[in-house]
Design a protein around this motif. Structure first.
Motif, short mmCIF file in Angstrom:
data_model
loop_
_atom_site.label_atom_id
_atom_site.label_comp_id
_atom_site.label_asym_id
_atom_site.label_seq_id
_atom_site.Cartn_x
_atom_site.Cartn_y
_atom_site.Cartn_z
N VAL A 1 0.85 -1.20 0.00
CA VAL A 1 0.00 0.00 0.00
C VAL A 1 0.88 1.25 0.00
O VAL A 1 0.61 2.21 -0.73
CB VAL A 1 -0.97 0.00 1.21
CG1 VAL A 1 -1.70 1.33 1.31
CG2 VAL A 1 -1.97 -1.14 1.08
N LEU A 2 1.95 1.25 0.78
CA LEU A 2 2.89 2.38 0.80
C LEU A 2 3.48 2.61 -0.59
O LEU A 2 3.48 3.74 -1.09
CB LEU A 2 4.02 2.10 1.80
CG LEU A 2 5.20 3.06 1.79
CD1 LEU A 2 4.78 4.44 2.27
CD2 LEU A 2 6.33 2.51 2.64
N VAL A 3 3.96 1.57 -1.23
CA VAL A 3 4.56 1.69 -2.56
C VAL A 3 3.53 2.21 -3.56
O VAL A 3 3.81 3.12 -4.35
CB VAL A 3 5.16 0.34 -3.02
CG1 VAL A 3 5.56 0.39 -4.49
CG2 VAL A 3 6.34 -0.03 -2.15
N MET A 4 2.33 1.65 -3.52
CA MET A 4 1.30 2.09 -4.48
C MET A 4 0.89 3.54 -4.23
O MET A 4 0.72 4.31 -5.19
CB MET A 4 0.09 1.16 -4.41
CG MET A 4 0.36 -0.20 -5.01
SD MET A 4 -1.09 -1.27 -5.15
CE MET A 4 -1.48 -1.58 -3.44
N ALA A 5 0.73 3.93 -2.97
CA ALA A 5 0.37 5.31 -2.67
C ALA A 5 1.44 6.27 -3.19
O ALA A 5 1.13 7.28 -3.83
CB ALA A 5 0.17 5.49 -1.16
N CYS A 6 2.68 5.93 -2.94
CA CYS A 6 3.78 6.79 -3.40
C CYS A 6 3.87 6.82 -4.91
O CYS A 6 4.07 7.88 -5.51
CB CYS A 6 5.09 6.32 -2.79
SG CYS A 6 5.18 6.54 -1.02
N ALA A 7 3.71 5.69 -5.55
CA ALA A 7 3.83 5.62 -7.01
C ALA A 7 2.73 6.41 -7.71
O ALA A 7 2.93 6.91 -8.81
CB ALA A 7 3.80 4.17 -7.47
N GLY B 1 13.56 0.60 -9.37
CA GLY B 1 13.99 0.76 -10.75
C GLY B 1 12.87 1.09 -11.72
O GLY B 1 12.90 0.68 -12.87
N THR B 2 11.87 1.82 -11.25
CA THR B 2 10.74 2.20 -12.10
C THR B 2 10.88 3.66 -12.53
O THR B 2 11.61 4.43 -11.91
CB THR B 2 9.41 2.00 -11.35
OG1 THR B 2 9.45 2.76 -10.14
CG2 THR B 2 9.18 0.53 -11.03
N PRO B 3 10.18 4.06 -13.59
CA PRO B 3 10.28 5.44 -14.07
C PRO B 3 9.76 6.47 -13.07
O PRO B 3 8.85 6.19 -12.29
CB PRO B 3 9.42 5.45 -15.33
CG PRO B 3 9.27 4.04 -15.73
CD PRO B 3 9.34 3.24 -14.46
N ILE B 4 10.35 7.65 -13.11
CA ILE B 4 9.91 8.77 -12.28
C ILE B 4 9.08 9.68 -13.19
O ILE B 4 9.58 10.13 -14.22
CB ILE B 4 11.10 9.56 -11.72
CG1 ILE B 4 11.99 8.64 -10.88
CG2 ILE B 4 10.63 10.76 -10.90
CD1 ILE B 4 13.35 9.23 -10.58
N LEU C 1 20.49 14.60 -8.61
CA LEU C 1 19.88 13.67 -7.65
C LEU C 1 19.16 12.53 -8.37
O LEU C 1 18.92 11.48 -7.80
CB LEU C 1 18.89 14.43 -6.76
CG LEU C 1 18.24 13.68 -5.62
CD1 LEU C 1 19.29 13.30 -4.58
CD2 LEU C 1 17.16 14.52 -4.98
N LEU C 2 18.84 12.73 -9.64
CA LEU C 2 18.03 11.77 -10.39
C LEU C 2 18.88 10.79 -11.18
O LEU C 2 19.84 11.19 -11.83
CB LEU C 2 17.11 12.52 -11.36
CG LEU C 2 16.15 13.52 -10.74
CD1 LEU C 2 15.47 14.31 -11.84
CD2 LEU C 2 15.13 12.83 -9.87
N PRO C 3 18.49 9.52 -11.16
CA PRO C 3 19.15 8.58 -12.06
C PRO C 3 18.69 8.90 -13.49
O PRO C 3 17.50 9.00 -13.74
CB PRO C 3 18.64 7.21 -11.59
CG PRO C 3 17.44 7.49 -10.77
CD PRO C 3 17.51 8.91 -10.30
#
Length: 117
Positions: A40-46, A91-94, A106-108
């Motif tokens: 849930v944390l990952v999904m909320a942030c994404a 390793g997912t897109p920003i 700061l960004l990959p």
């Protein structure tokens, strides 16, 4: 003692690939969360949604405080900073609208969905 009401939620079964399971489990453990709350944390942030209070309250104090402090230091919303963190961890897109808030160093470079002007 009964469990506290955590609000209106929808149950979801998650079946991660076997070769990714330990990564997710270990990261959840590092943050002091069970796997469901970590997802849930990952999904909320994404998706740029607020992290539910019942999860924020359970997060390991040091980890959550560090995220809040770093977001404040960068002058960005905590949710946007968490999108960056989760993108880097997994390793997912920003998304471009979030990436442009951060200093380029700061960004990959390969993680941005679109080129940031």
């Amino acid at each position: 003692m009964p469990r506290p009401n955590l609000g209106d939620r929808h149950p979801v079964a998650v079946r991660p690939p076997r070769d990714q399971w330990e990564i997710y489990r270990d990261r959840a453990d590092e943050l002091g969360l069970d796997l469901g709350n970590y997802m849930v944390l990952v999904m909320a942030c994404a998706h740029g949604k607020p992290v539910p209070d019942y999860i924020a309250d359970k997060l390991a104090d040091g980890a959550w405080s560090a995220y809040k402090d770093r977001a404040a230091e960068l002058g960005v919303a905590l949710g946007d900073y968490m999108v960056l963190v989760m993108a880097c961890v997994h390793g997912t897109p920003i998304p471009e609208d979030i990436a442009k808030q951060f200093p380029a160093d700061l960004l990959p470079h390969d993680a941005i969905e679109a080129k940031v002007a």
